[in-house]
Design an enzyme around this catalytic site. Sequence first.
Site, PDB file in Angstrom:
ATOM      1  N   SER A   1      -2.899   5.572  -0.772  1.00 58.53           N
ATOM      2  CA  SER A   1      -3.331   5.355   0.620  1.00 58.53           C
ATOM      3  C   SER A   1      -4.837   5.180   0.817  1.00 58.53           C
ATOM      4  CB  SER A   1      -2.865   6.530   1.480  1.00 58.53           C
ATOM      5  OG  SER A   1      -3.594   7.697   1.125  1.00 58.53           O
TER       6      SER A   1
ATOM      7  N   ASP B   1     -22.478   0.157   1.157  1.00 59.81           N
ATOM      8  CA  ASP B   1     -21.277  -0.116   1.940  1.00 59.81           C
ATOM      9  C   ASP B   1     -20.057  -0.282   1.036  1.00 59.81           C
ATOM     10  OD1 ASP B   1     -19.869  -0.443   4.246  1.00 59.81           O
ATOM     11  OD2 ASP B   1     -20.827  -2.321   4.855  1.00 59.81           O
TER      12      ASP B   1
ATOM     13  N   ASP C   1       8.762  13.253  -3.458  1.00 65.24           N
ATOM     14  CA  ASP C   1       7.315  13.069  -3.641  1.00 65.24           C
ATOM     15  C   ASP C   1       6.972  13.220  -5.121  1.00 65.24           C
ATOM     16  OD1 ASP C   1       4.374  13.595  -3.605  1.00 65.24           O
ATOM     17  OD2 ASP C   1       4.684  13.487  -1.437  1.00 65.24           O
ATOM     18  N   LYS C   2       6.102  12.335  -5.594  1.00 64.29           N
ATOM     19  CA  LYS C   2       5.680  12.354  -7.005  1.00 64.29           C
ATOM     20  C   LYS C   2       4.619  13.419  -7.268  1.00 64.29           C
ATOM     21  CE  LYS C   2       3.738   8.949 -10.270  1.00 64.29           C
ATOM     22  NZ  LYS C   2       3.174   7.586 -10.340  1.00 64.29           N
TER      23      LYS C   2
ATOM     24  N   TYR D   1      -5.573  -2.209  -1.090  1.00 62.93           N
ATOM     25  CA  TYR D   1      -4.665  -1.293  -0.396  1.00 62.93           C
ATOM     26  C   TYR D   1      -3.940  -2.009   0.740  1.00 62.93           C
ATOM     27  CZ  TYR D   1      -3.274   2.003   3.243  1.00 62.93           C
ATOM     28  OH  TYR D   1      -2.581   2.644   4.232  1.00 62.93           O
TER      29      TYR D   1
ATOM     30  N   THR E   1       0.466   0.346   8.291  1.00 60.15           N
ATOM     31  CA  THR E   1      -0.875   0.577   8.814  1.00 60.15           C
ATOM     32  C   THR E   1      -1.376  -0.617   9.611  1.00 60.15           C
ATOM     33  OG1 THR E   1      -3.178   0.829   8.094  1.00 60.15           O
ATOM     34  CG2 THR E   1      -1.699  -0.202   6.537  1.00 60.15           C
ATOM     35  N   ASP E   2      -2.316  -0.352  10.521  1.00 57.68           N
ATOM     36  CA  ASP E   2      -2.935  -1.458  11.263  1.00 57.68           C
ATOM     37  C   ASP E   2      -3.782  -2.352  10.351  1.00 57.68           C
ATOM     38  OD1 ASP E   2      -4.977   0.383  10.811  1.00 57.68           O
ATOM     39  OD2 ASP E   2      -5.596   0.550  12.906  1.00 57.68           O
ATOM     40  N   GLU E   3      -4.129  -1.832   9.169  1.00 58.53           N
ATOM     41  CA  GLU E   3      -5.015  -2.600   8.274  1.00 58.53           C
ATOM     42  C   GLU E   3      -4.389  -3.892   7.771  1.00 58.53           C
ATOM     43  OE1 GLU E   3      -7.031  -0.552   5.195  1.00 58.53           O
ATOM     44  OE2 GLU E   3      -7.237   1.279   6.361  1.00 58.53           O
TER      45      GLU E   3
ATOM     46  N   LYS F   1       0.079  -2.938   1.352  1.00 62.65           N
ATOM     47  CA  LYS F   1       0.877  -2.514   2.511  1.00 62.65           C
ATOM     48  C   LYS F   1       1.461  -3.735   3.234  1.00 62.65           C
ATOM     49  CE  LYS F   1       1.474   1.107   3.873  1.00 62.65           C
ATOM     50  NZ  LYS F   1       2.462   2.182   3.543  1.00 62.65           N
TER      51      LYS F   1
HETATM   52  P1  NAD Z   1      -1.525  10.510   1.317  1.00 66.58           P
HETATM   53  O1  NAD Z   1      -2.269   9.810   0.222  1.00 66.58           O
HETATM   54  O2  NAD Z   1      -2.109  11.733   1.920  1.00 66.58           O
HETATM   55  O3  NAD Z   1      -0.067  10.912   0.800  1.00 66.58           O
HETATM   56  C1  NAD Z   1       0.726  10.062   0.029  1.00 66.58           C
HETATM   57  C2  NAD Z   1       1.885  10.869  -0.549  1.00 66.58           C
HETATM   58  O4  NAD Z   1       2.730   9.972  -1.284  1.00 66.58           O
HETATM   59  C3  NAD Z   1       1.435  11.962  -1.520  1.00 66.58           C
HETATM   60  O5  NAD Z   1       2.157  13.144  -1.268  1.00 66.58           O
HETATM   61  C4  NAD Z   1       1.793  11.395  -2.883  1.00 66.58           C
HETATM   62  O6  NAD Z   1       2.072  12.390  -3.858  1.00 66.58           O
HETATM   63  C5  NAD Z   1       3.013  10.553  -2.554  1.00 66.58           C
HETATM   64  N1  NAD Z   1       3.238   9.477  -3.521  1.00 66.58           N
HETATM   65  C6  NAD Z   1       2.326   8.572  -3.976  1.00 66.58           C
HETATM   66  N2  NAD Z   1       2.894   7.745  -4.877  1.00 66.58           N
HETATM   67  C7  NAD Z   1       4.207   8.116  -4.962  1.00 66.58           C
HETATM   68  C8  NAD Z   1       5.310   7.620  -5.712  1.00 66.58           C
HETATM   69  N3  NAD Z   1       5.183   6.592  -6.547  1.00 66.58           N
HETATM   70  N4  NAD Z   1       6.521   8.219  -5.545  1.00 66.58           N
HETATM   71  C9  NAD Z   1       6.644   9.284  -4.691  1.00 66.58           C
HETATM   72  N5  NAD Z   1       5.635   9.789  -3.985  1.00 66.58           N
HETATM   73  C10 NAD Z   1       4.421   9.211  -4.110  1.00 66.58           C
HETATM   74  O7  NAD Z   1      -1.242   9.403   2.396  1.00 66.58           O
HETATM   75  P2  NAD Z   1      -1.218   9.509   3.986  1.00 66.58           P
HETATM   76  O8  NAD Z   1      -2.583   9.342   4.511  1.00 66.58           O
HETATM   77  O9  NAD Z   1      -0.405  10.686   4.369  1.00 66.58           O
HETATM   78  O10 NAD Z   1      -0.408   8.170   4.348  1.00 66.58           O
HETATM   79  C11 NAD Z   1       1.012   8.178   4.414  1.00 66.58           C
HETATM   80  C12 NAD Z   1       1.507   6.812   4.827  1.00 66.58           C
HETATM   81  O11 NAD Z   1       0.953   6.460   6.089  1.00 66.58           O
HETATM   82  C13 NAD Z   1       1.089   5.694   3.865  1.00 66.58           C
HETATM   83  O12 NAD Z   1       2.173   4.797   3.751  1.00 66.58           O
HETATM   84  C14 NAD Z   1      -0.097   5.034   4.550  1.00 66.58           C
HETATM   85  O13 NAD Z   1      -0.190   3.675   4.187  1.00 66.58           O
HETATM   86  C15 NAD Z   1       0.302   5.186   6.004  1.00 66.58           C
HETATM   87  N6  NAD Z   1      -0.786   5.223   6.976  1.00 66.58           N
HETATM   88  C16 NAD Z   1      -1.840   6.105   6.807  1.00 66.58           C
HETATM   89  C17 NAD Z   1      -2.837   6.184   7.782  1.00 66.58           C
HETATM   90  C18 NAD Z   1      -3.990   7.179   7.659  1.00 66.58           C
HETATM   91  O14 NAD Z   1      -4.836   7.211   8.536  1.00 66.58           O
HETATM   92  N7  NAD Z   1      -4.049   8.018   6.619  1.00 66.58           N
HETATM   93  C19 NAD Z   1      -2.780   5.351   8.899  1.00 66.58           C
HETATM   94  C20 NAD Z   1      -1.702   4.453   9.031  1.00 66.58           C
HETATM   95  C21 NAD Z   1      -0.719   4.414   8.065  1.00 66.58           C
HETATM   96  O1  TDX Z   2     -17.549   9.092   3.087  1.00 60.40           O
HETATM   97  C1  TDX Z   2     -17.187   8.164   3.810  1.00 60.40           C
HETATM   98  N1  TDX Z   2     -18.087   7.548   4.609  1.00 60.40           N
HETATM   99  C2  TDX Z   2     -17.773   6.520   5.446  1.00 60.40           C
HETATM  100  O2  TDX Z   2     -18.640   5.986   6.150  1.00 60.40           O
HETATM  101  C3  TDX Z   2     -15.800   7.716   3.852  1.00 60.40           C
HETATM  102  C4  TDX Z   2     -14.765   8.373   2.987  1.00 60.40           C
HETATM  103  C5  TDX Z   2     -15.487   6.700   4.710  1.00 60.40           C
HETATM  104  N2  TDX Z   2     -16.424   6.097   5.483  1.00 60.40           N
HETATM  105  C6  TDX Z   2     -16.016   5.050   6.444  1.00 60.40           C
HETATM  106  C7  TDX Z   2     -15.164   3.938   5.917  1.00 60.40           C
HETATM  107  C8  TDX Z   2     -14.294   3.595   7.121  1.00 60.40           C
HETATM  108  O3  TDX Z   2     -14.984   2.690   7.964  1.00 60.40           O
HETATM  109  O4  TDX Z   2     -15.204   5.728   7.422  1.00 60.40           O
HETATM  110  C9  TDX Z   2     -14.117   4.903   7.867  1.00 60.40           C
HETATM  111  C10 TDX Z   2     -12.814   5.602   7.591  1.00 60.40           C
HETATM  112  O5  TDX Z   2     -12.636   5.630   6.179  1.00 60.40           O
HETATM  113  P1  TDX Z   2     -11.280   6.190   5.494  1.00 60.40           P
HETATM  114  O6  TDX Z   2     -11.055   7.596   5.914  1.00 60.40           O
HETATM  115  O7  TDX Z   2     -11.366   5.882   4.054  1.00 60.40           O
HETATM  116  O8  TDX Z   2     -10.159   5.350   6.251  1.00 60.40           O
HETATM  117  P2  TDX Z   2      -9.846   3.773   6.344  1.00 60.40           P
HETATM  118  O9  TDX Z   2     -10.424   3.032   5.209  1.00 60.40           O
HETATM  119  O10 TDX Z   2     -10.200   3.341   7.739  1.00 60.40           O
HETATM  120  O11 TDX Z   2      -8.247   3.798   6.156  1.00 60.40           O
HETATM  121  C11 TDX Z   2      -7.451   4.837   6.792  1.00 60.40           C
HETATM  122  O12 TDX Z   2      -6.800   4.346   7.938  1.00 60.40           O
HETATM  123  C12 TDX Z   2      -5.783   3.399   7.731  1.00 60.40           C
HETATM  124  C13 TDX Z   2      -6.436   5.403   5.811  1.00 60.40           C
HETATM  125  O13 TDX Z   2      -7.109   5.897   4.660  1.00 60.40           O
HETATM  126  C14 TDX Z   2      -5.414   4.371   5.442  1.00 60.40           C
HETATM  127  O14 TDX Z   2      -4.408   4.950   4.606  1.00 60.40           O
HETATM  128  C15 TDX Z   2      -4.770   3.856   6.704  1.00 60.40           C
HETATM  129  O15 TDX Z   2      -3.894   2.808   6.394  1.00 60.40           O
END
Ligand code: NAD
Ligand code: TDX
Length: 370
Positions: free
Chosen positions: A120, A308, A71-72, A186, A159-161, A190
């Site tokens: 992310s 938005d 991890d970075k 983003y 991700t589903d996105e 992905k």
């Molecule tokens: P996060 O942002 O919380 O964590 C990302 C981690 O990656 C951090 O620890 C960061 O330091 C590390 N990182 C970033 N750049 C790096 C690099 N160049 N080298 C090494 N480490 C690095 O993200 P998250 O929400 O835990 O998401 C993790 C994975 O899951 C991502 O691939 C994201 O696309 C995927 N994902 C997230 C969600 C969600 O709801 N958060 C949903 C579906 C998929």
């Molecule tokens: O303050 C807020 N108010 C608000 O209305 C924030 C931060 C978000 N939102 C909305 C935007 C989205 O419709 O809420 C929803 C969720 O937002 P995020 O938490 O930013 O998630 P989303 O953009 O859906 O993406 C997340 O799910 C898919 C993760 O961040 C991604 O990493 C993953 O791939």
Amino acid sequence: MLYVYAYLCWACAGCVSGAGRYAEGVSNMAANSGVFEPRNILVTGGCGFIGANFVRYVARNHPDVHVTVLDKLTYAGNPENIAGLPESRVELVVGDICDAALLERVVPGHDAIVHFAAESHNDNSIADPEPFIRTNVEGTMRLLEAARKYDVRFHHISTDEVYGDLALDDPARFSECSPYRPSSPYSASKAASDHLVRAWVRTYGLRATISNCSNNYGPYQHVEKFIPRQITSILEGIRPKLYGTGENVRDWIHTEDHSSAVWEILTRGRIGETYLIGANGEMSNIAVLRMILRLMGQPEDAFDWTRDRPGHDRRYAIDASKLHAELGWKPMHTNFESGLRATIDWYTNHREWWVASKAATEARYRAQGM
Ligand code: NAD
Ligand code: TDX
């Protein structure tokens, strides 16, 4: 937990690789069972939200597996997220997945890479796409090259996105056959990384799988994301912020269920296959926010509307029937309200974990009018 700053010296390659890990040798298809039994896994992004929860899941449920976290430690990574795990089983290497020379030292000796590391957050990608292309696209390519060279099994977390969005009134859900239609920098990055993994499977015969999961919630999620932002705002006396109309729908899954699904796919999934992960958790943002407000004893209208998000995806919805049918996976957290209550409790009891990043995150949002 053993903690290694990989960039300090070449000698670290020794600690990074771990003599025990080499001694155990490369694993491991259990005789005739078709089950892949990894002994030494490299988890990228293991100090982020979902990666750290996965490392904790593996440490709890698979004590025979050694985990190296690479991890970075960007603003989103925090070593505290994996603190307290046994040193003999979890080792942290601080470094960048884009650093090919580092990967040459870290990857050999592992029998699987589980690749979570990414930039992310959608809003950040809209403000500045460049780090997203670098980490999510170039970084994935560097890891794939290392996995190819050392013949390491690869599981890619996506991700589903990547499938874009669905209309609010459309009964359809995403499946493994949905076309790629990413909306934000983003999700485009992905999508690009998914395509790279598929190309490495087809062209080089890399042993890889992909999973595309819906929105995760649970402990250790950065306060920039929707649910922790709203919880910590209420705890700090800041009014929560809802984008646009609040009608956008997300399909919520507890991060522990994401971890168990990834483990099943890594160990029993078919090489070259993609699996969607979801837990039938569709809810509009305004409904989630009202639930948080109610659970935290606030009036249901105690929030502010903001402008938005540009290109804001309307609805995500996952059809996870392939994962259910092929691997028999099921989510454990089926009651969203009780999962949300536990998440609220976690943030309430871990103020020291989030308070510093809260101030910085809210300053960033204020500058963007969000
Ligand atoms: P996060 O942002 O919380 O964590 C990302 C981690 O990656 C951090 O620890 C960061 O330091 C590390 N990182 C970033 N750049 C790096 C690099 N160049 N080298 C090494 N480490 C690095 O993200 P998250 O929400 O835990 O998401 C993790 C994975 O899951 C991502 O691939 C994201 O696309 C995927 N994902 C997230 C969600 C969600 O709801 N958060 C949903 C579906 C998929
Ligand atoms: O303050 C807020 N108010 C608000 O209305 C924030 C931060 C978000 N939102 C909305 C935007 C989205 O419709 O809420 C929803 C969720 O937002 P995020 O938490 O930013 O998630 P989303 O953009 O859906 O993406 C997340 O799910 C898919 C993760 O961040 C991604 O990493 C993953 O791939």
